[in-house]
Design a protein around this motif. Structure first.
Motif, PDB file in Angstrom:
ATOM      1  N   ALA A   1       0.842  -1.197   0.000  1.00  0.00           N
ATOM      2  CA  ALA A   1       0.000   0.000   0.000  1.00  0.00           C
ATOM      3  C   ALA A   1       0.877   1.247   0.000  1.00  0.00           C
ATOM      4  O   ALA A   1       2.019   1.233   0.474  1.00  0.00           O
ATOM      5  CB  ALA A   1      -0.915   0.005   1.216  1.00  0.00           C
ATOM      6  N   ILE A   2       0.324   2.311  -0.540  1.00  0.00           N
ATOM      7  CA  ILE A   2       1.019   3.593  -0.655  1.00  0.00           C
ATOM      8  C   ILE A   2       0.150   4.657   0.005  1.00  0.00           C
ATOM      9  O   ILE A   2      -1.041   4.772  -0.306  1.00  0.00           O
ATOM     10  CB  ILE A   2       1.247   3.955  -2.135  1.00  0.00           C
ATOM     11  N   THR A   3       0.717   5.434   0.908  1.00  0.00           N
ATOM     12  CA  THR A   3      -0.017   6.532   1.548  1.00  0.00           C
ATOM     13  C   THR A   3       0.049   7.740   0.633  1.00  0.00           C
ATOM     14  O   THR A   3       1.105   8.334   0.465  1.00  0.00           O
ATOM     15  CB  THR A   3       0.594   6.866   2.914  1.00  0.00           C
ATOM     16  N   ALA A   4      -1.079   8.094   0.014  1.00  0.00           N
ATOM     17  CA  ALA A   4      -1.036   9.043  -1.098  1.00  0.00           C
ATOM     18  C   ALA A   4      -1.897  10.285  -0.903  1.00  0.00           C
ATOM     19  O   ALA A   4      -2.131  11.019  -1.859  1.00  0.00           O
ATOM     20  CB  ALA A   4      -1.459   8.323  -2.385  1.00  0.00           C
ATOM     21  N   GLY A   5      -2.371  10.555   0.310  1.00  0.00           N
ATOM     22  CA  GLY A   5      -3.253  11.700   0.512  1.00  0.00           C
ATOM     23  C   GLY A   5      -2.564  13.049   0.412  1.00  0.00           C
ATOM     24  O   GLY A   5      -3.202  14.064   0.156  1.00  0.00           O
ATOM     25  N   GLY A   6      -1.254  13.061   0.662  1.00  0.00           N
ATOM     26  CA  GLY A   6      -0.505  14.301   0.549  1.00  0.00           C
ATOM     27  C   GLY A   6      -0.675  15.229   1.739  1.00  0.00           C
ATOM     28  O   GLY A   6      -1.135  14.823   2.816  1.00  0.00           O
ATOM     29  N   LEU A   7      -0.326  16.464   1.522  1.00  0.00           N
ATOM     30  CA  LEU A   7      -0.236  17.439   2.610  1.00  0.00           C
ATOM     31  C   LEU A   7      -1.557  17.634   3.345  1.00  0.00           C
ATOM     32  O   LEU A   7      -1.580  17.774   4.574  1.00  0.00           O
ATOM     33  CB  LEU A   7       0.243  18.783   2.055  1.00  0.00           C
ATOM     34  N   MET A   8      -2.686  17.618   2.628  1.00  0.00           N
ATOM     35  CA  MET A   8      -3.970  17.893   3.270  1.00  0.00           C
ATOM     36  C   MET A   8      -4.442  16.720   4.131  1.00  0.00           C
ATOM     37  O   MET A   8      -5.366  16.870   4.929  1.00  0.00           O
ATOM     38  CB  MET A   8      -5.034  18.245   2.225  1.00  0.00           C
ATOM     39  N   SER A   9      -3.827  15.546   3.954  1.00  0.00           N
ATOM     40  CA  SER A   9      -4.165  14.390   4.782  1.00  0.00           C
ATOM     41  C   SER A   9      -3.098  14.107   5.827  1.00  0.00           C
ATOM     42  O   SER A   9      -3.230  13.150   6.597  1.00  0.00           O
ATOM     43  CB  SER A   9      -4.339  13.145   3.902  1.00  0.00           C
ATOM     44  N   LEU A  10      -2.035  14.895   5.846  1.00  0.00           N
ATOM     45  CA  LEU A  10      -0.941  14.659   6.784  1.00  0.00           C
ATOM     46  C   LEU A  10      -1.421  14.954   8.207  1.00  0.00           C
ATOM     47  O   LEU A  10      -1.839  16.069   8.514  1.00  0.00           O
ATOM     48  CB  LEU A  10       0.249  15.553   6.444  1.00  0.00           C
ATOM     49  N   PRO A  11      -1.388  13.958   9.103  1.00  0.00           N
ATOM     50  CA  PRO A  11      -1.866  14.198  10.467  1.00  0.00           C
ATOM     51  C   PRO A  11      -0.843  15.008  11.262  1.00  0.00           C
ATOM     52  O   PRO A  11       0.289  15.237  10.813  1.00  0.00           O
ATOM     53  CB  PRO A  11      -1.990  12.779  11.029  1.00  0.00           C
ATOM     54  N   LYS A  12      -1.232  15.423  12.433  1.00  0.00           N
ATOM     55  CA  LYS A  12      -0.263  15.934  13.383  1.00  0.00           C
ATOM     56  C   LYS A  12       0.746  14.814  13.627  1.00  0.00           C
ATOM     57  O   LYS A  12       0.359  13.668  13.855  1.00  0.00           O
ATOM     58  CB  LYS A  12      -0.949  16.339  14.685  1.00  0.00           C
ATOM     59  N   THR A  13       2.014  15.122  13.572  1.00  0.00           N
ATOM     60  CA  THR A  13       3.029  14.064  13.588  1.00  0.00           C
ATOM     61  C   THR A  13       3.689  13.855  14.941  1.00  0.00           C
ATOM     62  O   THR A  13       4.576  13.005  15.063  1.00  0.00           O
ATOM     63  CB  THR A  13       4.116  14.355  12.536  1.00  0.00           C
TER      64      THR A  13
END
Length: 563
Positions: free
Chosen positions: A319-331
């Motif tokens: 699988a590839i995490t592809a949501g980009g910046l708008m899906s990036l959670p608090k890290t």
């Protein structure tokens, strides 16, 4: 027995303490560890670092295309070339094709946007690079424990992450400890960095526990299925990078392919299907096999007589995490951080995530080093996301923030608008396109969709799942509990099969899920857990979110050598 019952009988677990515990021995995790040790050496201080890797060795579970932008690697290890990093094939030429069923149109390179250009990049085996990074880490004093899964997050009384526990070994199918049972151990750290890759088992739990994705778009994923072929020298062009879009995907389904000419007559090829597809009859595996039959693709695998003469030597999926910046959670959260694809730093417009994984690991390491050497522990590493916001990586991801979202309007509109945004505006669109649905929510009932008839594999150009899994070298201890678990065992038949025609039998690229008949002619879901290549697609795409992927015994899974 439950884990709590096992602990009550066999505990307590032994523990080891470190300054920083890193979960995952891929590019992000190893870069975190390397940077920590570099900073300590530069300032003459001691910082203890351990890396847990669930594969049998670093790189065993790593799969990527891959074309590497070396920018972050150069920042991390400036002498990588002299030190023997396996970046052996620079990109020499590139092509972007739009395919119909029988023909292909090549986009002139003059109008390729910057995000699609690969000058200065390298075609690599990411698994080979990962093994090399592990050697660099160990040379700096990093402890690496391969074959150990991080199965449980440990918290202190105030709710901060204080480390992880490794999985128990020798538990039998019935959940009871067997004759070779070994209790897991606790690895405790002042900070714990999670670098498990896409849809990390523990990362998923942390995001939910701390509500790290609050205010973000739902994360979006793809499944990448890859094969490695040895081809005729006359059909090989070292350094050629080819990407395609269009057929066999329809206009409403996101997907595309890559074909990378490595050194030594080797071609890496693969197909990526967005997991927000709607037709439950779609099979990403069969779409990949069908794509290889296109005249523009099969040519590379044939000889001058038009016969398939190339040899398939490796297979895998991830699988590839592809949501980009708008899906990036608090890290960050009390006691730890997410890096790499565990967070979702992949730049989908560039089809690249390795350079971002390395950079995010470095940024997290710098924040953790400052905290540890200042006497801090178990708090939030706020300097990490702050440094990300000031980095070239943020600038890059911000320019591609709309890339995948445009495709919700279809392939033609998405391609046109991305062309405008990336080529004409350089990624500087004044507005942002948002998404509001998770991938599994896009699946439609089977009654609303058209079944897809896929051709039978010929065993030369196209293949079945089981022969493919065989060359992935996937293996698990047969007598352990299945690591593919169901919240409700009745749901696969009552809901998934009845309403969605059993999509798990198609979206899994390894033949793990199979609907079979009982003696009374009723249906049941059979889970062939030994086939699993740890791609995590089931955990993502299951329409009822009833399947939960948990860690098997350490060392299980695929054993990729050339991916």
């Amino acid at each position: 027995m439950t884990n709590d019952e096992i602990l009550a009988q066999f505990g307590p677990r032994e523990s080891m303490e470190y300054d920083v515990v890193v979960v995952g021995g891929g590019p992000a995790g190893l870069s975190t560890a390397i940077r920590l040790k570099q900073l300590a050496a530069e300032q003459g201080k001691e910082v203890s670092v351990v890396v847990l890797e669930k594969g049998s060795e670093p790189g065993a579970h790593i799969l990527s295309g891959a074309v590497l932008d070396p920018q972050s690697l150069t920042e991390l290890l400036p002498n990588w070339k002299a030190d023997g990093a396996p970046l052996n094939q620079p990109v020499t030429a590139e092509a972007m094709l739009f395919l119909s069923e029988t023909t292909g149109y090549r986009t002139p390179n003059l109008i390729l946007p910057k995000c699609s250009q690969n000058h200065g990049n390298y075609i690599i085996s990411l698994g080979a690079l990962t093994r090399w990074l592990a050697q660099q880490a160990e040379a700096l004093g990093v402890e690496i424990f391969p074959g150990f899964t991080a199965a449980e997050v440990l918290y202190n009384e105030s709710g901060a992450v204080r480390g992880v526990a490794t999985g128990n070994m020798g538990v039998e199918k019935n959940g009871e400890p067997g004759g070779n049972f070994q209790l897991g151990m606790e690895l405790l750290g002042k900070y714990t960095i999670f670098a498990e890759g896409s849809r990390g088992h523990l990362g998923k739990q942390l995001i939910a526990r701390y509500k790290l994705d609050e205010g973000c778009d739902p994360q979006s994923y793809g499944i990448g299925i890859k094969e490695v072929w040895e081809v005729e020298p006359a059909r090989h062009e070292p350094g050629l990078v080819v990407h395609t879009a269009g057929w066999p995907m329809d206009d409403k389904t996101y997907g595309g392919s890559f074909l990378y000419h490595m050194e030594d007559n080797i071609i890496a090829m693969g197909f990526i299907t967005g997991l927000n597809y709607s037709n439950p009859y779609l099979s990403p595996f069969e779409e990949f096999q069908r794509w290889k039959t296109h005249p523009n693709i099969r040519w590379y695998l044939e000889n001058s007589k038009g016969e398939v003469s190339a040899k398939r030597i490796a297979y895998g999926a991830r699988a590839i995490t592809a949501g980009g910046l708008m899906s990036l959670p608090k890290t960050v959260f009390p006691g730890g951080a997410l890096v790499g694809c565990d967070a979702g730093y992949l730049n989908v417009s560039r089809i690249k995530g390795s350079h971002a994984a390395i950079k995010s690991g470095m940024l997290a390491a710098e924040a953790a080093y400052t905290a540890v050497t200042s006497g801090r522990a178990l708090d939030e590493l706020s300097a990490y996301p702050e440094a990300f916001r000031e980095s070239w990586l943020y600038t890059e991801l911000n320019k591609s923030r709309n890339f995948k979202a445009w495709f919700k309007y279809g392939l033609r509109v998405g391609t046109l608008m991305n062309g405008v945004e990336q080529f004409s505006l350089g990624g500087n669109m004044p507005w942002t396109i948002r998404r509001d649905k998770a991938d599994h929510e896009y699946l439609k009932p089977a009654a609303e969709c058209q079944p897809i008839e896929y051709p039978k594999p010929d065993g030369k150009l196209t293949f079945d799942r089981l022969s493919s899994v065989f060359i992935s070298s996937a293996a698990h201890e047969e007598n352990q509990p299945a690591h593919l678990t169901l919240k409700d065992a009745s749901v696969p038949v009552k809901v998934n099969l009845a309403k969605y025609a059993g999509p798990e039998a198609r979206y899994c690229p390894a033949g793990v899920y199979e609907f079979v008949k009982n003696e009374d002619n009723t249906d049941r879901l059979q889970i062939n857990a030994a086939n699993c290549v740890h791609c995590k697609t089931c955990d993502i795409k299951d329409p009822t979110q009833n399947i939960v992927w948990v860690t098997p015994e350490g060392g299980g899974g695929p054993n990729y050598s050339a991916m």
